[in-house]
Design an enzyme around this catalytic site. Sequence first.
Site, PDB file in Angstrom:
ATOM      1  N   SER A 178      28.246  56.092  -7.256  1.00 43.93           N
ATOM      2  CA  SER A 178      28.132  57.024  -8.381  1.00 43.93           C
ATOM      3  C   SER A 178      27.187  58.164  -8.029  1.00 43.93           C
ATOM      4  O   SER A 178      26.281  58.011  -7.203  1.00 43.93           O
ATOM      5  CB  SER A 178      27.597  56.299  -9.617  1.00 43.93           C
ATOM      6  OG  SER A 178      26.230  55.981  -9.454  1.00 43.93           O
ATOM      7  N   ASP A 179      27.400  59.295  -8.654  1.00 44.81           N
ATOM      8  CA  ASP A 179      26.383  60.331  -8.615  1.00 44.81           C
ATOM      9  C   ASP A 179      25.203  59.783  -9.429  1.00 44.81           C
ATOM     10  O   ASP A 179      25.342  58.797 -10.150  1.00 44.81           O
ATOM     11  CB  ASP A 179      26.925  61.639  -9.218  1.00 44.81           C
ATOM     12  CG  ASP A 179      26.210  62.861  -8.653  1.00 44.81           C
ATOM     13  OD1 ASP A 179      25.027  62.731  -8.276  1.00 44.81           O
ATOM     14  OD2 ASP A 179      26.811  63.948  -8.597  1.00 44.81           O
ATOM     15  N   TRP A 180      24.059  60.408  -9.325  1.00 43.83           N
ATOM     16  CA  TRP A 180      22.854  59.887  -9.997  1.00 43.83           C
ATOM     17  C   TRP A 180      23.054  59.885 -11.514  1.00 43.83           C
ATOM     18  O   TRP A 180      23.226  60.930 -12.119  1.00 43.83           O
ATOM     19  CB  TRP A 180      21.637  60.744  -9.631  1.00 43.83           C
ATOM     20  CG  TRP A 180      20.870  60.289  -8.421  1.00 43.83           C
ATOM     21  CD1 TRP A 180      19.526  60.047  -8.351  1.00 43.83           C
ATOM     22  CD2 TRP A 180      21.370  60.028  -7.102  1.00 43.83           C
ATOM     23  NE1 TRP A 180      19.179  59.638  -7.089  1.00 43.83           N
ATOM     24  CE2 TRP A 180      20.284  59.619  -6.294  1.00 43.83           C
ATOM     25  CE3 TRP A 180      22.633  60.067  -6.501  1.00 43.83           C
ATOM     26  CZ2 TRP A 180      20.415  59.273  -4.961  1.00 43.83           C
ATOM     27  CZ3 TRP A 180      22.760  59.730  -5.167  1.00 43.83           C
ATOM     28  CH2 TRP A 180      21.664  59.336  -4.418  1.00 43.83           C
ATOM     29  N   GLN A 181      23.064  58.704 -12.084  1.00 42.84           N
ATOM     30  CA  GLN A 181      23.267  58.533 -13.526  1.00 42.84           C
ATOM     31  C   GLN A 181      24.668  58.886 -14.005  1.00 42.84           C
ATOM     32  O   GLN A 181      24.859  59.258 -15.160  1.00 42.84           O
ATOM     33  CB  GLN A 181      22.255  59.355 -14.322  1.00 42.84           C
ATOM     34  CG  GLN A 181      20.860  58.817 -14.179  1.00 42.84           C
ATOM     35  CD  GLN A 181      19.895  59.515 -15.088  1.00 42.84           C
ATOM     36  OE1 GLN A 181      19.925  60.722 -15.221  1.00 42.84           O
ATOM     37  NE2 GLN A 181      19.048  58.768 -15.718  1.00 42.84           N
ATOM     38  N   ALA A 182      25.643  58.781 -13.111  1.00 41.87           N
ATOM     39  CA  ALA A 182      27.021  59.059 -13.524  1.00 41.87           C
ATOM     40  C   ALA A 182      27.727  57.784 -13.970  1.00 41.87           C
ATOM     41  O   ALA A 182      28.893  57.827 -14.331  1.00 41.87           O
ATOM     42  CB  ALA A 182      27.797  59.714 -12.387  1.00 41.87           C
TER      43      ALA A 182
END
Length: 316
Positions: A287-291
């Site tokens: 995931s992207d950061w906090q995605a």
Amino acid sequence: MATSKTSVLGHAILLFSALTGAQNTDVPTFYPRSPPAYPAPIGSGFGLPGWSEAYSKAQAIVAQMTIAEKVNLTSGVGWQGEQCVGNTGSVPRLGIRGLCLQDSPLGIRFGQYSSAFPAGVTIASTWDTNLAYRRGFAMGTEHRGKGVDIQLGPVSGPLGRFPEGGRNWEGGGSDPYLSGVGLASAVQGIQDAGVIACAKHYIANEQEHFRQRGESVIPVDEAISSNVDDRAMHEVFAWPFADAVRAGVGSIMCSYNQINNSYGCQNSELLNGILKNELGFPGFVMSDWQAQHAGVATALAGLGKELDCPDRIHQM
Ligand SMILES: *[C@@H]1O[C@H](CO)[C@@H](O)[C@H](O)[C@H]1NC(C)=O
Ligand SMILES: *[C@@H]1O[C@H](CO)[C@@H](O)[C@H](O)[C@H]1NC(C)=O
């Protein structure tokens, strides 16, 4: 009595609708949803050189792991660290160290004495695959020299659907064919230098505004949705990623935005369906950061590794 109550309620609803604009005819009637694609396919090396051997080794070691150790391996934390922009946990009992992840598609983001490499669109403008490879190799070498395991690049999303897209220049331009060739060359260059490449952002990550939850100006606190039909998805947006998969890319980062009203990191049609079943991607999706916006549901939909940054979670 019943009639009068109903009619009072009816009037209240009408009044409420008039005041809030709930009957606004601008409300879109086209509301695409993603079809379900389950279960997540069992990973396989597809007989590809290197991959099948890696799968056998991984299966043997994962079989010995506890749940806590598996969670450690598939979770990452950190933001703007010194050496890494994020790290995964380790499994000390089995001698597995954590992985060091670092931005970016254009060279090392956080760190000293690092080079700013030419943007993807500049390289694509040369039509020179050898140059694209050499740029990838140079970036990978620099990441490797800094102790990075995964370079969070190269980019082909955004492709440039919107001229004002803040990151259009990072990738290989709007032509999916050209972008795909550039992406594949960069992946080969980075990985030949001994670092895992991460092709991103999967997918239809075409604008920066409202790409994340919490950035939205509308009352619904959700990221924007890129609604794409099946043909455009295959012929335009997924095309470059297919080239990256053929080039052997080790990881792919799912994007902040929703696609057809389903988050990029839990859209089963895109992760299980198109990426793994259709394109045969043998690596891991991170995931992207906090995605990541759900737990088990994301894993079932095809997410392999989540990345978060605890200090920012508290702000949300
Ligand atoms: C998105 O929705 C469109 C319209 O319903 C559909 O054609 C397409 O297959 C969907 N794609 C995904 C990935 O959900
Ligand atoms: C999880 O990773 C951390 C950080 O690398 C490590 O200190 C810890 O021992 C690991 N936990 C397990 C259960 O292996």
